[in-house]
Design a protein around this motif. Structure first.
Motif, PDB file in Angstrom:
ATOM      1  N   GLU A 153      61.905  16.746 -28.865  1.00 28.97           N
ATOM      2  CA  GLU A 153      60.501  16.310 -28.895  1.00 28.97           C
ATOM      3  C   GLU A 153      60.316  14.864 -28.432  1.00 28.97           C
ATOM      4  OE1 GLU A 153      58.841  15.527 -33.057  1.00 28.97           O
ATOM      5  OE2 GLU A 153      60.488  16.908 -33.466  1.00 28.97           O
ATOM      6  N   ASP A 154      61.426  14.134 -28.294  1.00 28.81           N
ATOM      7  CA  ASP A 154      61.314  12.718 -27.926  1.00 28.81           C
ATOM      8  C   ASP A 154      61.827  12.398 -26.522  1.00 28.81           C
ATOM      9  OD1 ASP A 154      63.946  13.395 -28.719  1.00 28.81           O
ATOM     10  OD2 ASP A 154      64.415  11.280 -29.032  1.00 28.81           O
ATOM     11  N   ASN A 155      62.303  13.390 -25.766  1.00 34.18           N
ATOM     12  CA  ASN A 155      62.994  13.086 -24.500  1.00 34.18           C
ATOM     13  C   ASN A 155      62.102  12.326 -23.506  1.00 34.18           C
ATOM     14  OD1 ASN A 155      63.043  16.676 -23.842  1.00 34.18           O
ATOM     15  ND2 ASN A 155      61.315  15.263 -23.718  1.00 34.18           N
ATOM     16  N   ILE A 156      62.680  11.307 -22.917  1.00 33.17           N
ATOM     17  CA  ILE A 156      61.992  10.574 -21.849  1.00 33.17           C
ATOM     18  C   ILE A 156      62.778  10.719 -20.545  1.00 33.17           C
ATOM     19  CG2 ILE A 156      60.862   8.888 -23.343  1.00 33.17           C
ATOM     20  CD1 ILE A 156      63.056   6.838 -22.435  1.00 33.17           C
ATOM     21  N   VAL A 157      62.099  10.479 -19.438  1.00 29.89           N
ATOM     22  CA  VAL A 157      62.768  10.422 -18.138  1.00 29.89           C
ATOM     23  C   VAL A 157      62.565   9.018 -17.578  1.00 29.89           C
ATOM     24  CG1 VAL A 157      62.499  12.890 -17.674  1.00 29.89           C
ATOM     25  CG2 VAL A 157      60.739  11.289 -16.883  1.00 29.89           C
ATOM     26  N   ILE A 158      63.345   8.673 -16.556  1.00 29.80           N
ATOM     27  CA  ILE A 158      63.239   7.346 -15.977  1.00 29.80           C
ATOM     28  C   ILE A 158      63.086   7.483 -14.465  1.00 29.80           C
ATOM     29  CG2 ILE A 158      64.428   5.129 -15.677  1.00 29.80           C
ATOM     30  CD1 ILE A 158      65.599   5.641 -18.514  1.00 29.80           C
ATOM     31  N   TRP A 159      62.063   6.846 -13.966  1.00 28.14           N
ATOM     32  CA  TRP A 159      61.672   7.018 -12.565  1.00 28.14           C
ATOM     33  C   TRP A 159      61.882   5.705 -11.796  1.00 28.14           C
ATOM     34  CZ3 TRP A 159      61.144   9.865  -8.601  1.00 28.14           C
ATOM     35  CH2 TRP A 159      60.224   9.611  -7.580  1.00 28.14           C
ATOM     36  N   PHE A 160      62.602   5.835 -10.704  1.00 25.38           N
ATOM     37  CA  PHE A 160      62.861   4.712  -9.812  1.00 25.38           C
ATOM     38  C   PHE A 160      62.051   4.959  -8.551  1.00 25.38           C
ATOM     39  CE2 PHE A 160      66.436   3.122 -12.291  1.00 25.38           C
ATOM     40  CZ  PHE A 160      66.762   4.252 -13.024  1.00 25.38           C
ATOM     41  N   THR A 195      63.164  -2.179 -10.147  1.00 30.04           N
ATOM     42  CA  THR A 195      62.080  -1.858 -11.071  1.00 30.04           C
ATOM     43  C   THR A 195      62.119  -0.363 -11.365  1.00 30.04           C
ATOM     44  OG1 THR A 195      60.698  -3.628 -10.213  1.00 30.04           O
ATOM     45  CG2 THR A 195      59.561  -1.865 -11.358  1.00 30.04           C
ATOM     46  N   PHE A 196      61.923  -0.018 -12.601  1.00 30.28           N
ATOM     47  CA  PHE A 196      61.859   1.401 -12.953  1.00 30.28           C
ATOM     48  C   PHE A 196      60.950   1.554 -14.160  1.00 30.28           C
ATOM     49  CE2 PHE A 196      65.621  -0.474 -14.942  1.00 30.28           C
ATOM     50  CZ  PHE A 196      65.477  -0.130 -16.270  1.00 30.28           C
ATOM     51  N   GLU A 197      60.523   2.799 -14.401  1.00 29.88           N
ATOM     52  CA  GLU A 197      59.668   3.010 -15.560  1.00 29.88           C
ATOM     53  C   GLU A 197      60.125   4.201 -16.378  1.00 29.88           C
ATOM     54  OE1 GLU A 197      56.119   4.288 -12.715  1.00 29.88           O
ATOM     55  OE2 GLU A 197      55.578   4.505 -14.832  1.00 29.88           O
ATOM     56  N   THR A 198      59.946   4.052 -17.682  1.00 28.24           N
ATOM     57  CA  THR A 198      60.233   5.177 -18.569  1.00 28.24           C
ATOM     58  C   THR A 198      58.969   6.011 -18.664  1.00 28.24           C
ATOM     59  OG1 THR A 198      59.500   4.079 -20.605  1.00 28.24           O
ATOM     60  CG2 THR A 198      61.774   3.690 -19.911  1.00 28.24           C
ATOM     61  N   TYR A 199      59.145   7.305 -18.832  1.00 28.63           N
ATOM     62  CA  TYR A 199      57.994   8.195 -18.912  1.00 28.63           C
ATOM     63  C   TYR A 199      58.277   9.287 -19.939  1.00 28.63           C
ATOM     64  CZ  TYR A 199      54.608  11.793 -17.648  1.00 28.63           C
ATOM     65  OH  TYR A 199      53.619  12.735 -17.704  1.00 28.63           O
ATOM     66  N   TYR A 200      57.347   9.450 -20.849  1.00 29.51           N
ATOM     67  CA  TYR A 200      57.467  10.512 -21.844  1.00 29.51           C
ATOM     68  C   TYR A 200      56.635  11.704 -21.387  1.00 29.51           C
ATOM     69  CZ  TYR A 200      56.929  13.099 -26.176  1.00 29.51           C
ATOM     70  OH  TYR A 200      56.920  14.102 -27.112  1.00 29.51           O
ATOM     71  N   ASP A 237      55.195   4.307 -22.522  1.00 25.71           N
ATOM     72  CA  ASP A 237      55.893   4.246 -21.244  1.00 25.71           C
ATOM     73  C   ASP A 237      55.980   2.786 -20.796  1.00 25.71           C
ATOM     74  OD1 ASP A 237      55.944   6.975 -21.406  1.00 25.71           O
ATOM     75  OD2 ASP A 237      54.303   7.295 -19.983  1.00 25.71           O
ATOM     76  N   THR A 238      57.143   2.407 -20.321  1.00 24.35           N
ATOM     77  CA  THR A 238      57.415   0.991 -20.118  1.00 24.35           C
ATOM     78  C   THR A 238      58.002   0.749 -18.732  1.00 24.35           C
ATOM     79  OG1 THR A 238      57.885   0.790 -22.478  1.00 24.35           O
ATOM     80  CG2 THR A 238      58.705  -0.976 -21.080  1.00 24.35           C
TER      81      THR A 238
END
Ligand SMILES: [Zn+2]
Length: 195
Positions: free
Chosen positions: A161-168, A149-154, A140-141
């Protein structure tokens, strides 16, 4: 009381589009603040299906989330963004390995855009002969780009099996990818909930 807006974007609506020849190939709509939604179409099992992605305006360029599904719309999307906002796309992050997320990655890389997926997405893209990103995220980055600013989250296996979401965090926007489609009715499309 502060209003919290949680936004869930359904990227892959199962709604059939009729009169498809009149439909534009690319649609852009303002969502909120610096967030915009773009839509392209492709044929899936005989039907014209929309796929939504998002972009974010920053004072260090535009961040593209996922890529158009329609291969004819890679450059028109860049051109439309340039025309509308006078900004260039500088980064593109794809949220899982399917074509409606990744198809434009190699094209955008050639345009000098920094393309990202997770390492797991890259492995699946490679295995399934899909387009791949230049930069790989191992975990997660957090991205800080211009004023945003935002972060990726697995969250674990879901749609894929690889989907990530992105949180602001600041804007309380969750870019859910295909993960947040679930077993709900076909046509929820776009949900905005106030809590
Ligand atoms: Zn998918």
């Amino acid at each position: 009381m502060r209003t919290l807006i949680l936004t869930i974007i359904f990227l892959f609506s199962l709604t059939k589009i009729f009169g498809q020849t009149q439909e534009p190939k690319l649609k852009i709509s303002h969502f909120t603040g610096d967030f915009y939604i773009y839509t392209t179409y492709n044929t899936y099992e005989g039907s014209q299906i929309p796929a939504n992605g998002m972009y974010l305006l920053t004072n260090s360029g535009v961040v593209l989330f996922d890529t158009p599904w329609d291969t004819t719309q890679f450059q028109p999307l860049l051109d439309s963004i340039k025309l509308k906002h006078n900004k260039n796309v500088t980064i593109c992050i794809a949220t899982h390995w399917h074509s409606d997320r990744t198809e434009g990655l190699e094209y955008y890389k050639r345009q000098g855009i920094k393309t990202y997926t997770t390492k797991l997405t890259d492995e699946l893209s490679k295995k399934n002969d899909k387009k791949r990103a230049e930069y790989l995220m191992e975990k997660d980055t957090v991205f800080s780009i211009g004023q945003h600013t935002f972060e990726t989250y697995y969250p674990g296996q879901g749609h894929t099996e690889d989907n990530i979401v992105i949180w602001f965090e600041k804007e309380k926007v969750l870019y859910g990818g295909c993960l947040i489609k679930g077993a709900e009715a076909e046509n929820l499309g776009f949900l905005e909930t106030e809590m």
